[in-house]
Design an enzyme around this catalytic site. Structure first.
Site, short mmCIF file in Angstrom:
data_model
loop_
_atom_site.label_atom_id
_atom_site.label_comp_id
_atom_site.label_asym_id
_atom_site.label_seq_id
_atom_site.Cartn_x
_atom_site.Cartn_y
_atom_site.Cartn_z
N GLU A 121 1.38 -4.17 11.41
CA GLU A 121 0.81 -2.84 11.21
C GLU A 121 1.50 -1.84 12.12
O GLU A 121 1.53 -2.02 13.33
CB GLU A 121 -0.68 -2.85 11.57
CG GLU A 121 -1.52 -3.85 10.77
CD GLU A 121 -2.07 -3.24 9.50
OE1 GLU A 121 -1.79 -2.06 9.23
OE2 GLU A 121 -2.79 -3.96 8.77
N GLU A 146 1.25 3.85 2.85
CA GLU A 146 1.75 3.45 4.15
C GLU A 146 3.27 3.52 4.18
O GLU A 146 3.99 2.52 4.29
CB GLU A 146 1.24 2.04 4.49
CG GLU A 146 -0.27 2.03 4.63
CD GLU A 146 -0.92 0.64 4.53
OE1 GLU A 146 -2.16 0.58 4.51
OE2 GLU A 146 -0.19 -0.35 4.46
N HIS A 156 0.85 -1.19 0.00
CA HIS A 156 0.00 0.00 0.00
C HIS A 156 0.89 1.24 0.00
O HIS A 156 1.55 1.53 0.99
CB HIS A 156 -0.92 -0.01 1.23
CG HIS A 156 -1.91 -1.11 1.19
ND1 HIS A 156 -2.32 -1.82 2.30
CD2 HIS A 156 -2.60 -1.64 0.14
CE1 HIS A 156 -3.20 -2.73 1.94
NE2 HIS A 156 -3.39 -2.65 0.64
ZN LIG Z 1 -1.85 -1.70 4.36
#
Ligand SMILES: [Zn+2]
Length: 1150
Positions: free
Chosen positions: A1030, A851, A848
């Site tokens: 994350e 990010e 992504h």
């Molecule tokens: Zn992501």
């Protein structure tokens, strides 16, 4: 002592029939009990203490009395009894079925002709007391037929305030039930309430308050709201509000004024209501009255509710764009008929995708409530669990062979280390290398510790090349990129050629770079060509010397890298921050405390656009939709914007007021949404002036910008002065729903949606500066290439480092694949064997593009793996690392937030990646499939991500057991056989990495995630330890960094600690000691008991409430637009009003 209990015993022994037979005795006993209770507080306690069976006995007798139709006196006594205590006794009464009995009495009593007014009064007083404590009160009232009795009493006693008040109190509770509200509305109760609340009068304010509450509750129903609009009541309410505003000079009737606003708020949930509100000049009325209320803090609830109504009613605007499709289009090699791109470009000509008729499409706003009670808890529970995978078949990892091995064999070339025999002549045995004294040996690179100053400096010297006298091992030759045609694809060559954009004639100009700031005219011009020449005329740019601080950074090398980067817009400029580099500041950057009232003051400023239209400049100063010249020339009165560089994505800037700008972000390429990431340049600023910036097309319903996160700013002047760094900046930051309509085309078919505004204010401290703003610390693809190139230089003879290009992306950028491990100790058979058989660790990041934090974590991992620390050396000897640091280079280059050039989220393509459209995923998966085929599936797979709605760093994994626990599926114990190993790595991380939080981890398999890397690698490749890691974009709320925003230092530390954790994992497994697993078991039990572990399927973060209601999530056509914290805010702001709050309001807090 036992007088009461004795009497109760007597009563208990008389069963129902006995009571009927001997009414008089029962009555006497009861009378005695009540007498005792009334006169002696102790006795009341006795009744309660008898396991509350005392209450049951009394209720039983009451029921009998009902049948016998003589209850009044006892009822009065009972009323007194209830009055003795508050709260708890009412609760017991409700739990024992008391409400139903009261309704029975009411039904029975109304049949007496004429019904006793006294009895009705007492009954309603009692019901008013019980109602708010009984969740099913509304249903019981409706089913027993009590609704109409109360309504008729109200109609017949409009002048009889003594009876009217308790009846209205009961009606207020009835009305909170949505089904009741509709039925009451049909019976004219809305009109009835309006009759009671108008005209303005200070007589009977308590009555008025209750009537307004009831009306407010009724108006939550759309049909009732429409009834109110049709009856012309919107202007009436506004006039009434003004009357109260003018006459309540000492603010004694705040709750009445609030009640009127709540009615308006609920009416304006429907489009007709908003129209009536605007027609009645509602914006101006609320704006003016609120402005007058602002100085009085106790009136905050009025200002807050007014601002919510104004925001909702602000006429919807269209985004100032010709189309919401991204400003750039990329021609795909083939467009799948059902894909998002086909949808995007197949709209009939003439369709306006910026605004559609969606906002006018509320005609069917009839109540859809059916006759079922919506138990909120159950509903929440259900929606929370909806996404959990409940198919046991899918929960059991089933290795999927995928493609035939013949096809996969081609990937062997990426795993040379598995077959390497090191028999080449210049192989240097480990021993000799140990004896060479090098700088590395003197100062081992430690895991970077945030906050410890000077560790950057201390790394100097470690990264020098090995002494020339040391023969270097043959560097593994980098491979040419994998060509599609070498892997037997059916696609023809021609199509593939089309896919490649023509390589831009790379004369990458650092247009603005070449000029020193003192000459002014910074920023970028439309024509960037020739800038280089200008710069050549003796202008010297002072490049900050960051070589010491940033061992992996090199401005010249960066420019070289940019030249080989392919972007769809064919960017020819380089942003300064990427050129100069970023040195993490040593000062702390605390989470910003939210200033009370910031949201409403922003909404007021927005409302002023409507109230004072002449103050609005409305001047476009940057517009990417004019490709020839996006920067609009002006007189120097406006800021200059630019974002035509790698990862930039500003589409348009509109000056609204002298110091305020609306900014529109570009959509991801080949898409029409995903606006979140931003990166742009500003110049031409005035020093010391505060500018307000509004990003007006944000889409998420909430953001960490509401919870302490600031934007990042980079000042070129600061950089030149020796402080090249991104710093957290901005005041008055908030994120709220705005008045720009979002077409259903861009909202997944949902109609009536709005965009959100992310607003921040900032001032600039240098004249002639060029500043950059970004969502998070930028990390471009060219930066990655530069870092990888510099990493090469960190290689020591002990390190085995190979850099391959896995494949080319659609946009023609290479996707790097790194292999890092230790060279074998010698070329003896044993050592070679140990070398080849090291377990594999497979890491990836940045699927992504928005990010960017994932890349900084990856940088930390890579640097640690290449470092000379003994830990790193042990780690390399323990594992073979296969790393794909950027899975989506095209997205990164082109400033996308989520997607690749195919307009799709690549982390939703893992189940069935298309080799042409998702090459990086296709080939990465193939690498894993190859490994599975040769029985070498990785020990750990981890994909690094960033999280925009949560704090800390945490992991998502996959566990059958924990998924089953979270759902309601029944499973046999054999289904739940599972090794707890998947918990070990996150557990270790929570112990050693300060930013990591075990409490935020989740191991639940969700349906919506079944095509993510984590789930596919777990399910198809059979990797038990398959994770998503994350990292917060915001900051931490636990551990050493609690209260701080996260910076690159902390992110890099996280990446290094990840490596350390892998080493510890190795040692734990090596010990064959299962003690740690037992700990894990208790750990799991602990989290199960708490059930607080937030998981991915709970989409909203669990942030603490604010004093100011933040109604960002409520859609304008959403019935439940009630800001949850509003009452709490009111109470906290005005403790004196606590008692005045209606019962239904206090009930919410129980
Ligand atoms: Zn992501």
């Amino acid at each position: 002592m036992c007088a009461v209990l004795m009497l109760l015993g007597q009563l208990e022994r008389m069963n129902g029939e006995a009571m009927v037979r001997d009414v008089e005795t029962a009555r006497q006993i009861t009378a005695k009990i009540f007498h005792l209770i009334q006169t002696q507080e102790k006795s009341g306690k006795e009744v309660m203490s008898k396991g509350s069976s005392g209450m049951e006995v009394i209720l039983a007798s009451l029921e009998v009395f009902t049948i016998l139709r003589f209850s009044l006196s006892h009822l009065m006594l009972f009323y007194c009894y209830l009055s003795l205590g508050r709260g708890r006794r009412v609760g017991v009464f409700v739990s024992k079925g008391g409400t139903g009995i009261l309704f029975q009495i009411l039904i029975t009593a109304i049949k007496e002709l004429p019904p006793s007014e006294e009895l009705m009064l007492q009954l309603h007083s009692l019901l008013a007391k019980v109602g708010p404590k009984d969740r099913k009160f509304g249903v019981k009232a409706r089913l027993s037929g009590a609704l109409n009795i109360t309504v008729n009493l109200i109609k017949q006693n409009l002048q009889n305030t003594k009876l009217l008040l308790p009846c209205l109190q009961v009606l207020r509770v009835y009305s909170t039930n949505s089904v009741n509200a509709i039925s009451l509305g049909k019976n004219g109760v809305v009109e009835l309430m309006f009759k009671i609340v108008t005209p303005y009068s200070k007589k009977n304010t308590s009555l008025l308050k209750v009537a307004l509450d009831a009306l407010g509750a009724l108006l939550k129903s759309k049909t009732n709201a429409r009834r109110a609009v049709d009856g012309g009541h919107v202007p009436v309410l506004l006039a009434l509000y003004q009357d109260w505003h003018r006459n309540d000079t000492r603010h004694r009737h705040m709750l009445i004024r609030k009640g009127l606003l709540v009615c308006l708020r609920n009416i304006t949930n429907i489009k007709l209501g908003r129209k009536a509100f605007l027609d009645a000049d509602g914006m101006r009325i609320l704006y003016n009255s609120s402005t007058e209320c602002l100085p009085v803090r106790t009136l905050d609830p009025l200002v807050n509710t007014s601002s919510l109504i104004m925001r909702k009613c602000f006429p919807k605007n269209r985004l100032p764009l010709p189309t919401i499709k991204s400003a750039f289009q990329y021609q795909l090699p083939h467009v799948p008929a059902v894909g998002p791109v086909a949808q995007l470009y197949s709209q009939p000509p003439g369709v306006d995708d910026v605004v559609d008729e969606s906002d006018d499409n509320e005609e069917t706003d009839a109540d859809t409530e059916n006759d079922t009670e919506n138990d909120e808890d159950e509903k929440d529970q259900r929606s929370a669990n909806d996404d959990i995978e409940t198919d046991l078949n899918k929960l059991h990892p089933k290795k999927n062979p995928g493609r035939p091995f013949e096809e996969l064999r081609v990937y062997e070339r990426f795993f040379l280390e598995l077959s390497e025999d090191f028999q080449v002549s210049n192989f240097v045995p480990m021993l000799t290398r140990f004896q060479v004294p090098t700088a590395q040996a003197l100062s081992p690179k430690l895991v970077p510790k945030s906050g410890s100053q000077g560790d950057c400096n201390s790394t100097k010297g470690q990264h020098t090349l090995p002494s020339p006298s040391v023969p270097t091992p043959t560097p593994p030759a980098p491979l040419t990129p994998l060509e599609l045609d070498t892997i037997h694809l059916t696609k023809d060559q021609d199509k593939k050629e089309e896919a490649r954009i023509p390589s831009p004639d790379t004369c990458t100009t650092l247009s603005s770079l070449a000029r020193p700031p003192s000459q002014g005219n910074w920023g970028s011009d439309c024509g960037s060509e020739g800038a280089e020449d200008e710069g050549g005329e003796g202008a010297v740019l002072e490049v900050p010397d960051t070589a010491l601080l940033l061992p992996l950074h090199d401005p010249d090398l960066y420019v070289e890298m940019v030249k080989g980067t392919h972007s769809v817009p064919q960017y020819a400029e380089v942003a300064y921050p990427d050129y100069f580099g970023h040195v993490a500041p040593t000062f702390r950057e605390p989470l910003q405390e939210r200033v009370y009232g910031v949201q409403r003051s922003k909404i007021f400023q927005d409302t002023e656009r409507l109230i004072h239209p002449n103050d609005i400049v409305d001047k476009v100063v940057y517009d990417l939709d004019i490709p020839s010249c996006p920067v609009i020339e002006d007189d120097g009165e406006s800021l200059k914007f630019n974002s035509q560089f790698e990862s930039g994505n500003l589409r348009k800037a509109v000056q609204i007021r002298k110091y305020e700008y609306d900014l529109v972000l570009n959509s991801d390429i080949n898409s029409n949404h995903y606006h979140q990431w931003f990166y742009f340049e500003v110049s031409g600023m005035r020093v010391g002036t505060t500018y307000r910036f509004n990003i007006i097309n944000s889409e998420k319903s909430n953001s960490q910008f509401n919870y302490g996160m600031q934007v990042l700013m980079y000042s070129v002047q600061e950089a030149i002065s020796g402080r090249p760094r991104w710093v957290r900046t901005g005041t008055d930051i908030c994120y709220y729903k705005n008045h720009f309509a979002r077409s259903s085309i861009a909202a997944g078919g949902q109609k009536g949606k709005s965009y959100y505004t992310m607003t921040f204010s900032t001032s600039f401290s240098h004249k002639d500066d060029v500043c950059y703003f970004a969502y998070h610390y930028p990390y471009t693809y060219s930066t990655l290439k530069m870092h990888l190139s510099k990493l090469e230089a960190l290689r020591t003879p002990q390190i085995y480092l190979r850099q391959d290009v896995l494949c080319k992306t659609l946009g023609g950028n290479g996707c790097p694949l790194l292999t890092i491990t230790a060279m074998p100790e010698s070329n003896s058979n044993d050592h070679i064997c140990q070398f080849r058989n090291r377990p594999l660790i497979f890491l990836s990041a940045r699927v992504h593009p928005g990010e960017t934090n994932a890349s900084w974590v990856m940088k930390g991992t890579l640097e640690f793996l290449m470092s000379t620390s003994p830990l790193a050396a042990s780690l390399r000897e323990a594992y073979i690392f296969k790393i794909i640091p950027m899975l989506n280079p095209d997205g990164v280059v082109n400033g996308n937030h989520r997607c690749s050039l195919s307009g799709e989220d690549l982390n939703r393509q893992w189940q069935n990646p298309n080799p042409e459209l998702h090459p990086t995923i296709y080939h990465t998966k193939s690498l894993l499939q190859y490994l599975a085929h040769i029985q070498r599936a990785p020990l750990v797979f981890c994909d690094y991500h960033g999280h925009s709605r949560k704090k800390n760093v945490f992991m998502y994994g996959c566990s059958v057991k924990e998924t089953v626990w979270q759902s309601n599926i029944s499973a046999t114990s054999s289904d739940l056989q599972e090794d707890l190993g998947y918990r070990a790595l996150p557990k270790i991380l929570s112990q050693i990495a300060p930013a990591f939080s075990m409490a935020s981890c989740s191991f639940v398999v969700e349906r919506s995630k079944e095509s993510t890397a984590r789930v596919v690698v777990w399910r198809e490749i059979g990797v038990q330890c398959s994770y998503t890691m994350e990292s917060t974009l915001c900051g931490c709320d636990q551990g050493k960094y609690k209260g701080l925003q996260i910076g690159t230092r902390e992110l890099e530390e996280m990446g290094a600690q990840f490596c350390v954790a892998l080493l510890r994992l190795k040692r734990l497994t090596g010990l064959r000691n299962h003690q740690h697993l037992l700990d894990l078991e208790s750990d799991i039990i602990g989290t199960q008991a708490k059930v607080v572990s937030p998981t991915t399927y709970v989409m909203e973060e669990d942030e603490p409430p604010f004093l100011e209601p933040i109604d960002y999530s409520a859609e304008s056509n959403d019935e439940d637009a009630e800001p949850e914290n509003e009452h709490a805010a009111e109470v906290q702001g005005n403790p004196d009003h606590l008692d005045q709050l209606s019962d239904s309001e206090t009930n919410h807090r129980d």
